[in-house]
Design a protein around this motif. Structure first.
Motif, short mmCIF file in Angstrom:
data_model
loop_
_atom_site.label_atom_id
_atom_site.label_comp_id
_atom_site.label_asym_id
_atom_site.label_seq_id
_atom_site.Cartn_x
_atom_site.Cartn_y
_atom_site.Cartn_z
N ASN A 36 0.84 -1.19 0.00
CA ASN A 36 0.00 0.00 0.00
C ASN A 36 0.88 1.24 0.00
O ASN A 36 2.00 1.23 0.54
CB ASN A 36 -0.92 0.01 1.22
N PHE A 40 2.04 1.72 10.50
CA PHE A 40 0.97 0.94 9.87
C PHE A 40 1.48 0.12 8.69
O PHE A 40 0.69 -0.32 7.84
CB PHE A 40 -0.16 1.87 9.45
N ASP A 41 2.78 -0.08 8.62
CA ASP A 41 3.40 -0.99 7.65
C ASP A 41 3.04 -0.64 6.20
O ASP A 41 2.68 -1.51 5.40
CB ASP A 41 2.99 -2.43 7.95
N ILE A 42 3.14 0.64 5.88
CA ILE A 42 2.91 1.09 4.50
C ILE A 42 4.11 0.70 3.65
O ILE A 42 5.26 0.91 4.03
CB ILE A 42 2.68 2.61 4.46
N LEU A 81 -4.67 5.74 7.65
CA LEU A 81 -3.80 4.55 7.62
C LEU A 81 -4.26 3.50 8.62
O LEU A 81 -4.10 2.30 8.38
CB LEU A 81 -2.35 4.94 7.88
N SER A 103 -5.21 -0.24 7.32
CA SER A 103 -4.53 -1.42 7.84
C SER A 103 -5.46 -2.39 8.56
O SER A 103 -5.06 -3.49 8.92
CB SER A 103 -3.41 -1.02 8.80
N SER A 104 -6.71 -1.98 8.77
CA SER A 104 -7.63 -2.81 9.54
C SER A 104 -8.33 -3.86 8.67
O SER A 104 -8.28 -3.79 7.46
CB SER A 104 -8.68 -1.93 10.21
#
Length: 256
Positions: free
Chosen positions: A111, A134-136, A251, A255-256
């Protein structure tokens, strides 16, 4: 530990980079970073450290947190450090490092967050931190956006810039079109009449979100190519949210 050199004169050539790179311009080969939090992230990243400049009381911290000290260590009094840094509040720790490198277009993954004309180092640094949280997969910036590699951004990001892939676009519209051709859905944030409430939106597998300029929003040409316009529902008396805060909310949903 490496040999330690005590600096007593602000004009000492051994510390010239810490003065000349105070603002760390876009085209510099090196960047100056600061603070204990950033140092801890730096020591675990694969980035060349050329020298550190610290107050004597931080020598123990350096030895305890850096496994491979293979760079010159310079020390100075707190008073001299304040004069060099340019403000009174600082943690007495500076490092000269290679400026992190932008990735290529072909290396874009996961993402993505797209910054379109953000000029505030505080906002960009905070967004970098949220991207890491959020690990983008990739942060994309355009030519008008403040470089995330300047010292203030790195500090605000608490060193998380070292954990984020950054691509700099010289033709943002063209790059977003190519990403759409690769299956990305590009959404833009705006308080427009036809905007979809973030709480009602589900992000697809390959998602990109565009964050516009703090005062003027997203460029018209970027707005027009977007697949969706998203908005965050807020109280009617509050006209808008800070760009970095809005990004964090988006974000979290992504991420959810």
């Amino acid at each position: 530990m490496q040999e330690i050199t005590n600096i007593k004169d602000i004009n000492d050539p051994q510390i010239k980079e810490f003065i000349s790179l105070r603002k760390s311009a876009h085209d510099e080969k090196y960047v100056v970073v600061e603070s204990t939090t950033v140092f801890k992230k730096l020591f675990s990243a694969n980035i060349k450290i050329h020298k550190v400049f610290i107050t004597p009381e931080h020598l123990d911290f350096l030895q305890q947190n850096c496994k491979d000290i293979n760079f010159p260590i310079l020390t100075a009094s707190t008073e001299l450090m304040k004069e060099i840094v340019g403000h009174k509040i600082h943690q007495g720790m500076l490092a000269l490092i290679d400026k992190p490198q932008f990735i290529s277009f072909d290396e874009i993954k996961g993402n993505i967050v797209v910054l379109n004309g953000l000029t505030s180092p505080e906002n960009v640094g905070s967004i970098v931190r949220s991207c890491a949280a959020f690990d983008i997969g990739t942060l994309i910036i355009d030519e008008k956006t403040c470089s995330p590699f300047i010292r203030r951004c790195i500090r605000v990001s608490t060193g998380n810039l070292f954990n984020v892939n950054v691509y700099k676009s010289s033709a943002l519209k063209d790059d977003l079109v190519k990403l759409k051709e690769q299956g990305y859905t590009i959404s833009t944030t705006a308080n427009a009449e036809n905007a979809i409430s973030l709480k009602d939106y589900t992000f697809p597998t390959k998602a990109g979100i565009v964050i516009g300029n703090e005062g003027f929003g997203v460029d018209e040409e970027i707005f027009e190519l977007s697949d969706n316009i998203l908005k965050i529902d807020i109280h009617e008396e509050v006209t808008s949210l800070n760009a970095a805060i809005a990004t964090s909310i988006i974000l979290f949903k992504m991420s959810s």
